[in-house]
Each structure stands twice: as structure tokens, then as C-alpha cells.
Design a protein around this motif. Structure first.
Motif, PDB file in Angstrom:
ATOM      1  N   ILE A  27      29.162  68.569  74.260  1.00  0.00           N
ATOM      2  CA  ILE A  27      28.484  69.300  73.121  1.00  0.00           C
ATOM      3  C   ILE A  27      29.490  69.942  72.327  1.00  0.00           C
ATOM      4  N   GLY A  28      29.569  69.752  71.004  1.00  0.00           N
ATOM      5  CA  GLY A  28      30.620  70.428  70.067  1.00  0.00           C
ATOM      6  C   GLY A  28      32.096  69.685  70.245  1.00  0.00           C
ATOM      7  N   THR A  29      32.026  68.716  71.088  1.00  0.00           N
ATOM      8  CA  THR A  29      33.414  67.930  70.861  1.00  0.00           C
ATOM      9  C   THR A  29      33.241  66.713  70.238  1.00  0.00           C
ATOM     10  N   ALA A  30      34.567  66.338  69.717  1.00  0.00           N
ATOM     11  CA  ALA A  30      34.666  65.013  68.816  1.00  0.00           C
ATOM     12  C   ALA A  30      33.856  63.608  69.795  1.00  0.00           C
ATOM     13  N   TYR A  31      33.663  63.865  71.023  1.00  0.00           N
ATOM     14  CA  TYR A  31      33.132  62.681  71.821  1.00  0.00           C
ATOM     15  C   TYR A  31      31.569  62.979  72.103  1.00  0.00           C
ATOM     16  N   GLU A  32      30.920  63.894  71.443  1.00  0.00           N
ATOM     17  CA  GLU A  32      29.540  64.044  72.015  1.00  0.00           C
ATOM     18  C   GLU A  32      28.644  62.958  71.540  1.00  0.00           C
ATOM     19  N   ASN A  33      28.958  62.238  70.580  1.00  0.00           N
ATOM     20  CA  ASN A  33      28.151  61.134  70.263  1.00  0.00           C
ATOM     21  C   ASN A  33      28.436  59.730  70.728  1.00  0.00           C
ATOM     22  N   ALA A  34      29.554  59.922  71.420  1.00  0.00           N
ATOM     23  CA  ALA A  34      30.190  58.716  72.051  1.00  0.00           C
ATOM     24  C   ALA A  34      28.994  58.137  73.124  1.00  0.00           C
ATOM     25  N   SER A  35      28.723  56.940  73.270  1.00  0.00           N
ATOM     26  CA  SER A  35      27.781  56.593  74.205  1.00  0.00           C
ATOM     27  C   SER A  35      28.563  56.176  75.548  1.00  0.00           C
ATOM     28  N   LEU A  36      27.443  56.059  76.583  1.00  0.00           N
ATOM     29  CA  LEU A  36      28.169  55.759  78.023  1.00  0.00           C
ATOM     30  C   LEU A  36      28.860  54.496  78.033  1.00  0.00           C
ATOM     31  N   LEU A  37      28.422  53.597  77.055  1.00  0.00           N
ATOM     32  CA  LEU A  37      28.949  52.054  76.946  1.00  0.00           C
ATOM     33  C   LEU A  37      30.378  52.277  76.280  1.00  0.00           C
ATOM     34  N   ASP A  38      30.481  53.463  75.339  1.00  0.00           N
ATOM     35  CA  ASP A  38      31.573  53.467  74.824  1.00  0.00           C
ATOM     36  C   ASP A  38      32.959  53.993  75.605  1.00  0.00           C
ATOM     37  N   VAL A  39      32.255  54.926  76.427  1.00  0.00           N
ATOM     38  CA  VAL A  39      33.283  55.236  77.661  1.00  0.00           C
ATOM     39  C   VAL A  39      33.868  54.056  78.714  1.00  0.00           C
ATOM     40  N   SER A  41      33.537  50.847  78.016  1.00  0.00           N
ATOM     41  CA  SER A  41      34.261  49.655  77.474  1.00  0.00           C
ATOM     42  C   SER A  41      35.429  50.282  76.927  1.00  0.00           C
ATOM     43  N   HIS A  42      35.999  51.447  77.114  1.00  0.00           N
ATOM     44  CA  HIS A  42      37.147  51.910  76.445  1.00  0.00           C
ATOM     45  C   HIS A  42      37.510  51.970  75.043  1.00  0.00           C
ATOM     46  N   THR A  43      36.274  52.314  74.653  1.00  0.00           N
ATOM     47  CA  THR A  43      36.371  52.433  73.074  1.00  0.00           C
ATOM     48  C   THR A  43      35.813  53.698  72.632  1.00  0.00           C
ATOM     49  N   ALA A  44      35.815  54.873  73.608  1.00  0.00           N
ATOM     50  CA  ALA A  44      35.546  56.168  73.065  1.00  0.00           C
ATOM     51  C   ALA A  44      36.652  56.678  72.569  1.00  0.00           C
ATOM     52  N   MET A  87      42.242  59.825  69.926  1.00  0.00           N
ATOM     53  CA  MET A  87      43.374  58.993  69.014  1.00  0.00           C
ATOM     54  C   MET A  87      43.196  58.956  67.657  1.00  0.00           C
ATOM     55  N   SER A  88      44.143  59.083  67.189  1.00  0.00           N
ATOM     56  CA  SER A  88      44.407  58.984  65.517  1.00  0.00           C
ATOM     57  C   SER A  88      43.500  57.770  64.791  1.00  0.00           C
ATOM     58  N   ASN A  89      43.137  58.127  63.795  1.00  0.00           N
ATOM     59  CA  ASN A  89      42.175  57.286  62.901  1.00  0.00           C
ATOM     60  C   ASN A  89      41.148  56.773  63.898  1.00  0.00           C
ATOM     61  N   CYS A  90      40.429  57.310  64.894  1.00  0.00           N
ATOM     62  CA  CYS A  90      39.532  56.756  65.711  1.00  0.00           C
ATOM     63  C   CYS A  90      38.281  57.539  65.637  1.00  0.00           C
ATOM     64  N   ILE A  91      37.153  57.241  65.360  1.00  0.00           N
ATOM     65  CA  ILE A  91      35.906  57.994  65.613  1.00  0.00           C
ATOM     66  C   ILE A  91      35.318  57.234  66.804  1.00  0.00           C
ATOM     67  N   PRO A  92      35.118  57.917  67.968  1.00  0.00           N
ATOM     68  CA  PRO A  92      34.674  57.548  69.117  1.00  0.00           C
ATOM     69  C   PRO A  92      33.134  56.929  69.057  1.00  0.00           C
ATOM     70  N   THR A  99      40.998  50.717  74.170  1.00  0.00           N
ATOM     71  CA  THR A  99      42.414  51.012  74.441  1.00  0.00           C
ATOM     72  C   THR A  99      42.062  51.569  75.993  1.00  0.00           C
ATOM     73  N   TYR A 100      42.616  51.041  76.912  1.00  0.00           N
ATOM     74  CA  TYR A 100      42.447  51.032  78.241  1.00  0.00           C
ATOM     75  C   TYR A 100      42.703  52.558  78.599  1.00  0.00           C
ATOM     76  N   VAL A 101      41.829  53.173  79.378  1.00  0.00           N
ATOM     77  CA  VAL A 101      41.884  54.558  79.751  1.00  0.00           C
ATOM     78  C   VAL A 101      41.562  54.696  81.134  1.00  0.00           C
ATOM     79  N   HIS A 102      42.739  54.935  81.997  1.00  0.00           N
ATOM     80  CA  HIS A 102      42.369  54.835  83.474  1.00  0.00           C
ATOM     81  C   HIS A 102      41.396  56.017  84.069  1.00  0.00           C
ATOM     82  N   VAL A 103      41.939  56.969  83.903  1.00  0.00           N
ATOM     83  CA  VAL A 103      41.442  58.255  84.585  1.00  0.00           C
ATOM     84  C   VAL A 103      40.049  59.003  84.063  1.00  0.00           C
ATOM     85  N   ASP A 104      40.611  59.456  82.728  1.00  0.00           N
ATOM     86  CA  ASP A 104      39.627  60.229  82.023  1.00  0.00           C
ATOM     87  C   ASP A 104      38.286  59.738  81.959  1.00  0.00           C
ATOM     88  N   GLY A 105      38.160  58.572  81.430  1.00  0.00           N
ATOM     89  CA  GLY A 105      36.859  57.771  81.367  1.00  0.00           C
ATOM     90  C   GLY A 105      35.982  57.782  82.599  1.00  0.00           C
TER      91      GLY A 105
END
Length: 193
Positions: A27-39, A41-44, A87-92, A99-105
Motif C-alpha cells: 500500500i502506497g508503493t508504485a506496485y500496489e496495483n500490480a496484480s499477482l499475475l504481473d509479479v 509473469s515478470h511484468t510488474a 524500472m524507468s518508463n514502466c507502470i507496474p 523482465t526476468y526477476v529472480h528473487v524479489d518477485g
């Protein structure tokens, strides 16, 4: 955990749910409206190399894991990830470029699973996947969902067989974990937003 409890967890969460619905840290982060699928599918818009961790991070991570368990330690990691700029110019929640994200996602998804079930990732994986499938040597080392899953080749074969049987609507495979046939189809199909 009996099958009725398992069943209730399986159907309360959707891959289209937003992070803020299951993870108050979002809540309150740039990722709050990213979906579980976004995470998943490495598109968050998470940074591929992961958010930079402070120099003393692993000391505190280990201390939290020892004193309060892996979910508490994982929350430290996830908090840093979610407060690091996308990432720059990216809306989660709008991004379709992977973009492959190994650990954080993986840490984010594991923490959500732990929050919903009240079980640490190792216990959850053992009781909901490894034991029902007869994967006797499989384990999660050091509570690590991003590289800590260890299994023999025969156990991996059991897992693969279960996926194929569930995909083919085999009732025995479906009964082992209370997933529906469509869940297996989703698991075995390319992720598309």
C-alpha cells in the motif's frame, strides 16, 4: 491441514488480485496495483537484478529469521523491493514487457502465501505439495523460495507426472491437492496478461 482448509485457500485468491489486497506492505508503493499475475509473469516492473540491499541486511535478515521465523525475515526483503523505484518508463499494472526477476518477485509471492495461510513457505510447500505427491526427499532449504527448493530427480518426476495428469483431468491427480482441472491448464500454459 485437511482438504477443506486447503480448498478454502485455493479459491479465495485470484491471479488478478492486486498486491495491496494481500500485502499491506504494498500500500502506497508504485506496485500496489500490480496484480499477482504481473509479479508471476515478470511484468510488474521490478528491477531484474533486484532492489539493492543495505550492507548489513543479511545480518538483520538472519536475526529476524532466527527470532521470528522466515516470514518476518521475508517481509524485510519484500519491504525493500516494494519501496525501490520501478524500472524507468514502466507502470507496474499496465506493463506487458517481461523482465526476468529472480528473487524479489518470488519473495513477494511467497510472503503473500505465508500471510494468507499462516504457514512458512517450507511448511506450506511440504504439507501442500511434497507430502501429498509422495516427494519424500523434497525440501525448502533455509526457507528460500528462490533457489532453496531441493528434490531428487525421482521426486521431480513425481511432480512432473502430477502436473501432466492434472492437465489431462486425471481425478487422482486433482484429488491430491484439491486443484481444479483449469488450475492445471493454467499452470501448464504460457502466462499471458
Amino acid at each position: 491441514m485437511d482438504s477443506s482448509e486447503w480448498f478454502s485457500y485455493v479459491f479465495i485468491i485470484s491471479r488478478n488480485d492486486k498486491l495491496h489486497q494481500w500485502l499491506p506492505l504494498a500500500i502506497g508503493t508504485a506496485y500496489e496495483n500490480a496484480s499477482l499475475l504481473d509479479v508471476a509473469s515478470h511484468t510488474a516492473c521490478l528491477t531484474g537484478d533486484g532492489a539493492p540491499l543495505p550492507p548489513d541486511f543479511f545480518n538483520e535478515y538472519g536475526r529476524q529469521a532466527y527470532l521470528n521465523g522466515f516470514p518476518a525475515a521475508r517481509a524485510l526483503w519484500v519491504n525493500i523491493s516494494l519501496h525501490y523505484a520501478p524500472m524507468s518508463n514502466c507502470i507496474p499494472d499496465l506493463n506487458t514487457q517481461a523482465t526476468y526477476v529472480h528473487v524479489d518477485g518470488v519473495m513477494i509471492l511467497a510472503l503473500i502465501e505465508e500471510t494468507i495461510t499462516g504457514l512458512d513457505f517450507g511448511t506450506l510447500t511440504k504439507s501442500w505439495i511434497f507430502e501429498p505427491l509422495g516427494m519424500s526427499s523434497a525440501e525448502v532449504k533455509d526457507g528460500n523460495p528462490a533457489g532453496g527448493l531441493w528434490a531428487t530427480l525421482s521426486d521431480l518426476g513425481l511432480y512432473g507426472q502430477w502436473l501432466v495428469q492434472g492437465y489431462n483431468n486425471d481425478p487422482d491427480a486433482i484429488a491430491k491437492t484439491v486443484l481444479r482441472h483449469q488450475d492445471f491448464v493454467d499452470l501448464m500454459s504460457p502466462i499471458q496478461k
